[in-house]
Design an enzyme around this catalytic site. Structure first.
Site, PDB file in Angstrom:
ATOM      1  CG  HIS A  36      -1.938  -1.078   1.195  1.00 20.12           C
ATOM      2  ND1 HIS A  36      -2.969  -1.106   0.280  1.00 20.12           N
ATOM      3  CD2 HIS A  36      -2.080  -2.185   1.956  1.00 20.12           C
ATOM      4  CE1 HIS A  36      -3.716  -2.176   0.484  1.00 20.12           C
ATOM      5  NE2 HIS A  36      -3.196  -2.860   1.479  1.00 20.12           N
ATOM      6  CB  CYS A  77      -2.281   4.065  -3.833  1.00 22.61           C
ATOM      7  SG  CYS A  77      -3.621   2.875  -4.025  1.00 22.61           S
TER       8      CYS A  77
END
Length: 288
Positions: A36, A77
Site C-alpha cells: 500500500h 497507490c
C-alpha cells in the site's frame, strides 16, 4: 553479476537487525516493491518507507559505488510520488504503477480465499516479460506496453531514462521459447478482472463476504464489521478535512492539487509526527 531483490533494499532506515547488500560497482540491481502507499510514503506491513529516505539511500548507494545500474518497479497507490525526485544523473531508472496523485488497482478477486490475487500493473509487466524475447526487449518497450495495457492507473517513469534503452534480459534473464509462445497466445485474451482501487480492497472483500454468507449470525457480525470500517474511514476523512480547513493550515489553491511533493524531509517529519502522536486515535468512538 546480476542481483535481483524482491522486496527491500532500504535496509538502513528500517528498525530491524542489520542486513546488508554486499554489492559493488559492477553489480546490476533490480528492485520490485509492492504494497500500500500514500503520497510520499510506502507502507510495509509493520513499517513505513518515506520518499525522502528512498531517494536519499539510493543516492548514497550511487555515491559509494554500490551498484553499476539499478532499475526499480513500484506497485502501490501514489507510487509516482515515491520516485519522482530520483536524480537524473545517476544510473537509476524507476517505473511506477500510478502517477503521484492517484491509486493503483488490484485485480482477480478470489471469492473463496477472500483476497485479491494480483495488481493490474504487476500482472501486465509480468505477462510482458514472459511473452517477450528479453534479449531484444528494452525497458522502454515494456513501458510503452504498460502505458497501453494498464488501463486504470497511469504508469510513469523517472530517474535516468537513458537506462530504459537497456535490454530487460540484462537484469532478469530470459524466458525459454516455449514460455514465450504460451504467454504470447494468452496475451490475446488477457484482461484483468475485478479491477478495484487498492484503498477500497478491504471494503470490497467485506461486502463480498456478506453477499456469500448464508449463516444469519455470521452475516450480522460481518455487517457490523463493515459498519465499523465505514465509520472509521468517515472519522479519518472528517479529521483530515478539519485540519485542512484550520485557519493556520496552508491550502493548495488555483487548481494545483497535482503539483509534485516538495521538501521531502519535512514531509517525512510531519507524517511520522502524525503517526506517532495519533496512532489508534480513529479507534476511539468518542471522537466525532
Amino acid at each position: 553479476m546480476i542481483i535481483i531483490i524482491i522486496i527491500i533494499i532500504i535496509i538502513i532506515i528500517i528498525n530491524c537487525p542489520p542486513v546488508f547488500i554486499n554489492s559493488g560497482k559492477n553489480d546490476t540491481i533490480f528492485v520490485y516493491l509492492s504494497d500500500h502507499g500514500g503520497k510520499g510514503l510506502f507502507a510495509f506491513p509493520s513499517d513505513t518507507l518515506h520518499a525522502y529516505d528512498l531517494v536519499d539511500t539510493i543516492t548514497k548507494m550511487s555515491r559509494c559505488h554500490q551498484f553499476s545500474k539499478m532499475v526499480i518497479y513500484m506497485e502501490s497507490c501514489f507510487s509516482g510520488s515515491m520516485i519522482e525526485h530520483l536524480p537524473k544523473n545517476i544510473n537509476v531508472h524507476a517505473v511506477s504503477a500510478a502517477n503521484p496523485w492517484t491509486s493503483s488497482y488490484s485485480c482477480y478477486l478470489d471469492e473463496h480465499r477472500h483476497t485479491y490475487l494480483a495488481d493490474e500493473f504487476t500482472s501486465c509487466w509480468l505477462l510482458h516479460c514472459r511473452m517477450s524475447d528479453l534479449t531484444r526487449t528494452t525497458f522502454q518497450d515494456q513501458f510503452q506496453y504498460l502505458r497501453c495495457n494498464v488501463t486504470e492507473s497511469t504508469t510513469c517513469h523517472y530517474g535516468n531514462t537513458e537506462l530504459s534503452k537497456l535490454a530487460i534480459g540484462d537484469f532478469l534473464g530470459c524466458p525459454d521459447p516455449e514460455t514465450q509462445a504460451e504467454h504470447s497466445h494468452k496475451a490475446n485474451s488477457f484482461a484483468p478482472t475485478h479491477l478495484t482501487p487498492s484503498h477500497e480492497v478491504s471494503l470490497m472483500i467485506l461486502k463480498k463476504k456478506i453477499e456469500s454468507e448464508r449463516n444469519l449470525e455470521k452475516r450480522g457480525a460481518l455487517e457490523r464489521d463493515l459498519c465499523k470500517l465505514e465509520q472509521k474511514r468517515a472519522r479519518i476523512k472528517r479529521a483530515v478535512n478539519a485540519i485542512a480547513t484550520h485557519p493556520n493550515a496552508k491550502t493548495i489553491k488555483g487548481g494545483r492539487a497535482h503539483c509534485p511533493l516538495t521538501h521531502l524531509r519535512n514531509m517525512k517529519d510531519i507524517a511520522e509526527h502524525f503517526r506517532l502522536t495519533f496512532s489508534g486515535w480513529h479507534e476511539d468512538q468518542s471522537i466525532k
